[in-house]
Design a protein around this motif. Structure first.
Motif, PDB file in Angstrom:
ATOM      1  N   TRP A 179       3.422   4.961  -0.769  1.00 60.64           N
ATOM      2  CA  TRP A 179       2.204   4.483  -1.426  1.00 60.64           C
ATOM      3  C   TRP A 179       1.699   5.489  -2.455  1.00 60.64           C
ATOM      4  O   TRP A 179       1.229   5.109  -3.530  1.00 60.64           O
ATOM      5  CB  TRP A 179       1.124   4.168  -0.393  1.00 60.64           C
ATOM      6  CG  TRP A 179      -0.194   3.765  -1.004  1.00 60.64           C
ATOM      7  CD1 TRP A 179      -1.411   4.315  -0.764  1.00 60.64           C
ATOM      8  CD2 TRP A 179      -0.415   2.707  -1.955  1.00 60.64           C
ATOM      9  NE1 TRP A 179      -2.380   3.696  -1.496  1.00 60.64           N
ATOM     10  CE2 TRP A 179      -1.792   2.697  -2.239  1.00 60.64           C
ATOM     11  CE3 TRP A 179       0.418   1.798  -2.583  1.00 60.64           C
ATOM     12  CZ2 TRP A 179      -2.365   1.796  -3.136  1.00 60.64           C
ATOM     13  CZ3 TRP A 179      -0.149   0.889  -3.492  1.00 60.64           C
ATOM     14  CH2 TRP A 179      -1.516   0.891  -3.754  1.00 60.64           C
ATOM     15  N   ALA A 210       0.901   3.964  -6.075  1.00 59.89           N
ATOM     16  CA  ALA A 210      -0.522   3.646  -6.233  1.00 59.89           C
ATOM     17  C   ALA A 210      -0.937   3.470  -7.686  1.00 59.89           C
ATOM     18  O   ALA A 210      -1.810   2.647  -7.997  1.00 59.89           O
ATOM     19  CB  ALA A 210      -1.371   4.726  -5.571  1.00 59.89           C
ATOM     20  N   ARG A 253      -4.653  -2.045  -6.612  1.00 62.44           N
ATOM     21  CA  ARG A 253      -5.353  -1.240  -5.616  1.00 62.44           C
ATOM     22  C   ARG A 253      -5.216  -1.851  -4.228  1.00 62.44           C
ATOM     23  O   ARG A 253      -5.273  -3.061  -4.047  1.00 62.44           O
ATOM     24  CB  ARG A 253      -6.833  -1.134  -5.989  1.00 62.44           C
ATOM     25  CG  ARG A 253      -7.686  -0.363  -4.987  1.00 62.44           C
ATOM     26  CD  ARG A 253      -9.105  -0.234  -5.445  1.00 62.44           C
ATOM     27  NE  ARG A 253      -9.197   0.523  -6.697  1.00 62.44           N
ATOM     28  CZ  ARG A 253     -10.360   0.796  -7.295  1.00 62.44           C
ATOM     29  NH1 ARG A 253     -11.498   0.363  -6.770  1.00 62.44           N
ATOM     30  NH2 ARG A 253     -10.359   1.480  -8.424  1.00 62.44           N
TER      31      ARG A 253
END
Length: 299
Positions: free
Chosen positions: A118, A122, A127
């Motif tokens: 992640w 990201a 999000r």
């Protein structure tokens, strides 16, 4: 999607989409830690039976110098399996993830792999709705320490109309929204029916009114959400709100462990959020021992 099959997305990253011929090697990677990898193993075992196309997802691999050392199942959930914790494997999977974009509803699995992946995704993926970074992973491979509830049993197709509302209530409590389609034939409803048909759904029912004491509402329930590699993972543990605090979850979980180990798999596992202290205490009382940590990124 097809143009990447069997080819490296980034030669330096060393990642590629695996094919059916790679499935046995992928299962060997998962077998290094069957508890941490069970969610991926379950999908890859299905691919071994039906082929990757029939299993409903992709299988990503990382193979430096031609040796497969890490895999990632990419379907409804993204499940990285990196037994040696090599950060280059996460670089490879992130390269594939950036190329294809987010399709999964979550990233889930062993915490260091999930959170590391992640971190790399990201900036390019939407999000996350929530990151659950600390989910203790538990295992029991022996008889439970408390007496099983004799009223907990496998559910049957005849129980579906009573079991489904309990499953939905549990899901809403856990995730925050309803999973049902309203049509009665959506993915979640199908999932509940499948778990019942497999014999992986367990419940204790209130005795309903009428001849024969037909089952009323669900008092306690749990499912084996994944069974693979000699491990059965318990999911969806729930007690109806009006009966909480009576110890039903301890005896109920003991019954699930006993039945699962007798009939399905010798090792029973589960994971839970670190802040759910009551549930963690229950699992420890039953005899579960922590062996690792999961994490989940929800979209």
């Amino acid at each position: 999607m097809g143009r990447w099959r069997g080819t490296a997305v980034d030669g330096r990253a060393g990642g590629r989409l695996l094919e059916d011929v790679d499935v046995a090697r992928a299962l060997a990677v998962c077998a290094v830690d069957p508890v941490a990898s069970i969610l991926a193993t379950a999908r890859i075992e299905a691919a071994a039976r039906t082929g990757l196309r029939g299993a409903g997802g992709q299988l990503w691999g990382y193979e430096p110098d031609g040796v497969l050392t890490a895999v990632c199942w990419a379907g409804a959930n993204l499940v990285p399996v990196v037994p040696d914790r090599d950060p280059r494997a996460l670089d490879a999977f992130a390269a594939l993830g950036r190329t294809q974009g987010r399709r999964a509803s979550s990233i889930v699995g062993e915490a260091s792999a999930v959170l590391g992946l992640w971190d790399r995704l990201a900036e390019s993926w939407p999000r996350a709705r929530e990151v659950r970074a600390d989910q203790p992973s538990f295992v029991i491979d022996r008889a439970p320490d408390v007496l099983p509830d004799p009223e907990v049993r496998r559910t049957t197709p005849a129980d579906y109309e009573v079991v489904l509302p309990a499953c939905v209530r549990m899901f809403v409590e856990e995730v925050g929204y309803s999973p049902v389609s309203g049509s009665g034939t959506g993915p979640y409803e199908t999932r509940v029916r499948t778990l019942i048909a497999e014999g992986w759904s367990f419940a204790r029912f209130e005795r309903g009114p009428g001849p024969g004491g037909r089952p009323g509402g669900v008092v306690f329930k749990a499912e084996l959400g994944a069974v693979a590699g000699g491990v059965a993972q318990v999911q969806g543990v729930w007690v109806t709100p009006g009966r909480r605090g009576e110890g039903l979850s301890k005896a109920g979980m003991a019954a699930v462990v006993e039945a699962a180990r007798r009939d399905i798999a010798p090792v029973v596992s589960l994971y839970a959020n670190h802040y759910n202290t009551r549930a963690l205490a229950t699992y420890r009382a039953v005899g579960f021992e922590q062996v690792g940590t999961y994490a989940t990124v929800l979209f």
